[in-house]
Scaffold this active site. Structure first.
Site, PDB file in Angstrom:
ATOM      1  N   HIS A 158       0.867  -1.188   0.000  1.00 15.51           N
ATOM      2  CA  HIS A 158       0.000   0.000   0.000  1.00 15.51           C
ATOM      3  C   HIS A 158       0.900   1.233   0.000  1.00 15.51           C
ATOM      4  CE1 HIS A 158      -3.637  -2.100   2.099  1.00 15.51           C
ATOM      5  NE2 HIS A 158      -3.999  -1.811   0.862  1.00 15.51           N
ATOM      6  N   CYS A 252      -2.154   2.873   9.033  1.00 17.87           N
ATOM      7  CA  CYS A 252      -3.185   1.916   8.619  1.00 17.87           C
ATOM      8  C   CYS A 252      -4.349   1.874   9.596  1.00 17.87           C
ATOM      9  CB  CYS A 252      -2.603   0.512   8.535  1.00 17.87           C
ATOM     10  SG  CYS A 252      -1.232   0.329   7.423  1.00 17.87           S
TER      11      CYS A 252
HETATM   12  N1  ARG Z   1      -3.823  -7.181   6.808  1.00 15.23           N
HETATM   13  C1  ARG Z   1      -4.235  -5.985   6.139  1.00 15.23           C
HETATM   14  C2  ARG Z   1      -4.226  -6.227   4.635  1.00 15.23           C
HETATM   15  O1  ARG Z   1      -3.364  -6.907   4.171  1.00 15.23           O
HETATM   16  C3  ARG Z   1      -3.359  -4.829   6.527  1.00 15.23           C
HETATM   17  C4  ARG Z   1      -3.788  -3.513   5.968  1.00 15.23           C
HETATM   18  C5  ARG Z   1      -2.799  -2.404   6.201  1.00 15.23           C
HETATM   19  N2  ARG Z   1      -3.341  -1.149   5.837  1.00 15.23           N
HETATM   20  C6  ARG Z   1      -2.694  -0.159   5.234  1.00 15.23           C
HETATM   21  N3  ARG Z   1      -3.323   0.958   5.051  1.00 15.23           N
HETATM   22  N4  ARG Z   1      -1.488  -0.305   4.743  1.00 15.23           N
HETATM   23  O2  ARG Z   1      -5.093  -5.770   3.919  1.00 15.23           O
END
Ligand code: ARG
Length: 269
Positions: A158, A252
């Site tokens: 991300h 996150c």
């Molecule tokens: N386990 C989640 C996923 O893989 C973590 C999300 C992390 N969020 C972020 N904004 N980077 O989707």
């Protein structure tokens, strides 16, 4: 924010997640409360959404969508494991008086995890979660062209794991998470871009939240903390290791309710 009462590692959808690496629930809840208290002490007002028993990653609210003034644009999650969150987040925003505007299927995109405002521009990461084509819809809904950045490293899947805009043309980034062309685009937009080491990037140093002039981030990112202080920031370190098990940290766990306010006029200043 979303209190992680049902936070678990039930599936593996990024390189950080291992089902065998179980969450220590009490510790995770304490870390989350620590983050919430840190933000509140810095003057941030926190609203809460309730986690569903069947949505263990819902605590990562950054992925819910983006909030543009009175509009909420919900995510289209790439993995079925997270798609149940869409209805829960949308219900919250409906109940709180927001207008819902959707990005048309079948294009995947994951909210503020991949779309971040900075200094009047909007930066969008694509490849691992958000699709390039989804950003056409986002551009339309925001009334402006996002600066599209191609991600290269599956650990930094991300945009908010490898870029933290810090206002005033400043930002933190992990260069190798971007293609060379995207690194160049970032350097053009941010006069002051602090490059984070791989070591600190892997402790989610870039997954930070700015509150006033204080940068809130995970503990153990010493080099980054020193660089931030050299640039005049205050720093608040708060332990996040229980969330890094799922591939997330400070940013996150937060969806900003006012970050895109200036784009509400669909591109009008
Ligand atoms: N386990 C989640 C996923 O893989 C973590 C999300 C992390 N969020 C972020 N904004 N980077 O989707």
């Amino acid at each position: 924010m979303c209190e992680p009462v049902h936070y678990r590692i039930d599936y593996e959808i990024n390189p950080w997640m291992r089902r065998a690496n179980a969450v220590r629930t009490e510790r995770a809840n304490a870390q989350w409360r620590g983050l919430r208290e840190t933000l509140t002490a810095l003057g941030v007002e926190v609203e809460l959404v309730e986690q569903g028993t069947d949505t263990p990653d819902m605590t990562f609210t950054a992925n819910a969508g983006v909030v543009v003034g009175e509009r909420f644009i919900p995510a289209n999650f790439r993995f079925p494991e997270r798609q149940l969150e869409e209805g829960r987040f949308t219900d919250w925003f409906e109940t709180h008086g927001y207008r819902i505007e959707t990005v048309h299927e079948p294009h995947f995109w994951e909210g503020e995890g991949d779309v971040l405002p900075a200094d009047g521009a909007v930066f969008a990461g694509y490849r691992f979660r958000t699709e390039f084509r989804a950003l056409d819809h986002i551009d339309e809904l925001l009334g402006r062209e996002t600066v599209r950045l191609e991600l290269t490293d599956p650990r930094f899947y991300h945009l908010d794991t490898c870029l933290a805009p810090l206002g005033g043309g400043r930002g933190l980034f992990y260069p190798l998470a971007f293609t060379e062309a995207s690194q160049k685009a970032l350097k053009e937009h941010f006069p002051t871009l602090i490059a984070v080491s791989e070591r600190d990037a892997a402790r989610f140093a870039c997954n930070a939240v700015l509150a006033g002039e204080t940068v809130v981030l995970n503990t153990g990112c010493g080099e980054t903390v020193r660089a931030l202080r050299d640039h005049g920031f205050a720093v608040a370190e708060t332990p996040m290791d229980e969330f890094i098990k799922a591939g997330g940290s400070v940013k996150c766990l937060v969806l900003m309710l006012d970050a895109f306010r200036e784009f509400d006029g669909r591109g009008r200043p």
